[in-house]
Design an enzyme around this catalytic site. Structure first.
Site, PDB file in Angstrom:
ATOM      1  N   HIS A 179      30.786  98.422  22.416  1.00 31.06           N
ATOM      2  CA  HIS A 179      29.866  97.340  22.052  1.00 31.06           C
ATOM      3  C   HIS A 179      29.043  97.667  20.806  1.00 31.06           C
ATOM      4  O   HIS A 179      28.417  96.776  20.232  1.00 31.06           O
ATOM      5  CB  HIS A 179      28.950  96.988  23.227  1.00 31.06           C
ATOM      6  N   ASP A 209      34.353 100.496  27.600  1.00 25.21           N
ATOM      7  CA  ASP A 209      33.268 100.519  26.614  1.00 25.21           C
ATOM      8  C   ASP A 209      33.309 101.790  25.749  1.00 25.21           C
ATOM      9  O   ASP A 209      32.279 102.376  25.430  1.00 25.21           O
ATOM     10  CB  ASP A 209      31.896 100.395  27.286  1.00 25.21           C
ATOM     11  N   SER A 286      23.107 104.177  22.633  1.00 23.23           N
ATOM     12  CA  SER A 286      24.483 103.958  23.064  1.00 23.23           C
ATOM     13  C   SER A 286      25.453 104.761  22.208  1.00 23.23           C
ATOM     14  O   SER A 286      25.411 104.704  20.975  1.00 23.23           O
ATOM     15  CB  SER A 286      24.839 102.473  22.975  1.00 23.23           C
TER      16      SER A 286
END
Length: 445
Positions: A179, A209, A286
């Site tokens: 993402h 992911d 992230s």
């Protein structure tokens, strides 16, 4: 005087009384000679303290014993002073090395090093990079005819984003979250030494992911990798990343839980089990690494739940590396796919299903994995799986939850037979499924 003497002679028949004069000898005071008071010096032998290395559970006991020892020694010294001063007082403290063995597979906490966390971060710091993305967003309000009327053409707006990544070594391979780079028109990588280099997204996998980025090879260090399977709740957890563009931000906490399924986390479209931590993982973190107390990478952080206050999640490093290897090799990841939708059966759910006359289900147990939908022409449909079946084993492994079924399917090989034991109408049956490959974002297992 004469009258007194005559009286004495008459009455005592004393012929003569001679009174000698009273002579006082002089009082002679001899000088007081004091011998010098010789005080022998009080000699203390050096206090010898052997190094005291204690595990956490004996610190309190050791301090108590040490305090009691000092009190007894002082009392003994006072008693000896009242009896006379000895020439020396040999005093020696001896500490025994006490060590509690750590459970197998659990790394011991380096409590004797107050800077262990800083050292752990230093081992990986050079491998943590910032991922800057640029996405061109066309101006939807712009008229295609405005240049006909002499109006200047307005450029597309630019959306910028950032995240973190883990540089794996000299080859210039970087792992991050899908993402972070999905939809980006350009990627730049900011290194620890200040360099900014161009990056290429080799591939991404929405199901886990994970994304793979390639930069030019260089003299990059390789971060130490740990084993997420050895992680247990209560251990230290250290997260490194670039939240809100603040480079090399370090947060710390503990491992809160392991083996969290994607359904438990609230993202059932993913196929991965997560490590849960209370170390802060914010937007921008992230793709950065999650470390143990030894500075080994045990996971890849992912800020997948914006509403998860005080909850952070990380993809186990073994899973992340396996997915990244496929991306670097082929540019895509093929996930085994059966084509079923399932739920965890509970007594309450069983009662509701039994009361629904349209379903015509006859369930004979209160728990298990219940198949609620089979996709037409899917591998499961071809194998004969039906709605209402209860799955008991997958590939010879007993399963009790949808997450366990998902994990066994994910571990299978595309095109290879996968044996299922199911229970239908309270009768056990064995089916053979041939999983197919799916590289998109499957909503069914």
């Amino acid at each position: 005087m004469t009258a007194v003497v005559s009286w004495i002679r008459q009455h005592w028949s004393v012929q003569s009384l001679t009174l000698k004069p009273l002579i006082f000898k002089p009082l002679i005071f001899k000088p007081l000679i004091l011998k010098p008071l010789i005080l022998k010096p009080l000699i203390f032998k050096p206090l010898i303290l052997k190094p005291l290395i204690l595990s956490p559970r004996v610190w309190g006991l050791s301090l108590f014993l040490l305090g009691g020892g000092v009190g007894l020694w002082v009392g003994r010294l006072s008693a000896l002073g009242s009896q006379g001063s000895p020439s020396s007082f040999p005093v020696t403290f001896t500490a025994t090395h006490i060590e509690s063995p750590a459970p197998q597979g659990v790394s011991p906490l380096p409590l004797d090093n107050p800077n262990f966390m800083a050292q752990a971060v230093a081992q990986v710091g050079e491998s943590v990079v910032r991922i800057d993305t640029v996405t061109l967003a066309p101006d939807l309000d712009r008229s295609p005819f405005q240049h006909w009327f002499g109006r200047p053409q307005q450029p597309d707006s630019i959306d910028r984003g950032s995240g973190s990544g883990l540089l794996l070594g000299r080859e210039g391979r970087i792992i991050t979250n899908a993402h972070v780079v999905e939809g980006a028109d350009g990627v730049e990588v900011a290194l620890r030494d200040g360099q900014i280099v161009a990056g290429t997204v080799v591939g991404l996998d929405r199901v886990t992911d994970i994304a793979a980025i390639q930069i030019a090879a260089g003299n990059w260090s390789t971060p130490p990798l740990g084993r997420s399977v050895a992680v247990v709740p209560g251990q230290w957890a250290i997260a490194i990343g670039n939240p809100l563009g603040l480079d090399n931000t370090v947060t710390a906490g503990i491992i809160s839980a392991v083996g969290r399924s994607s359904s438990q986390v609230g993202i059932p479209d993913k196929r991965v089990t997560f490590i849960q931590t209370d170390a802060a993982i914010n937007p921008g973190n992230s793709g950065g690494p999650l470390l143990n107390d030894r500075g080994e990478v045990i996971g890849i952080n992912t800020a997948i739940r914006s509403d998860a206050q005080g909850l952070g999640f990380a993809i186990p490093i073994e899973k992340a590396l396996a997915i990244a290897e496929q991306l670097f090799t082929t540019g895509k990841v093929e996930h085994p796919f059966m084509g079923i939708q399932m739920v965890n059966l509970t007594p309450e759910l069983r009662q509701k299903l039994q009361n629904d006359a349209t379903l015509r289900l006859k369930l004979h147990q209160d728990n298990g994995v219940l198949v609620v939908r089979v996709l037409a022409e899917s591998p499961a449909a071809v194998a004969g799986l039906q709605s209402g079946d209860l799955i008991e084993t997958v590939g010879g492994v007993a399963v009790a939850t949808t997450g366990e079924v998902q994990a066994q399917v994910e571990a299978s090989v595309v095109g290879e037979p996968l044996t299922l034991v199911i229970r239908r109408s309270n009768q056990a049956q064995t089916l053979t499924v041939i999983p197919q490959a799916v590289s998109g974002e499957p909503s069914l297992d």
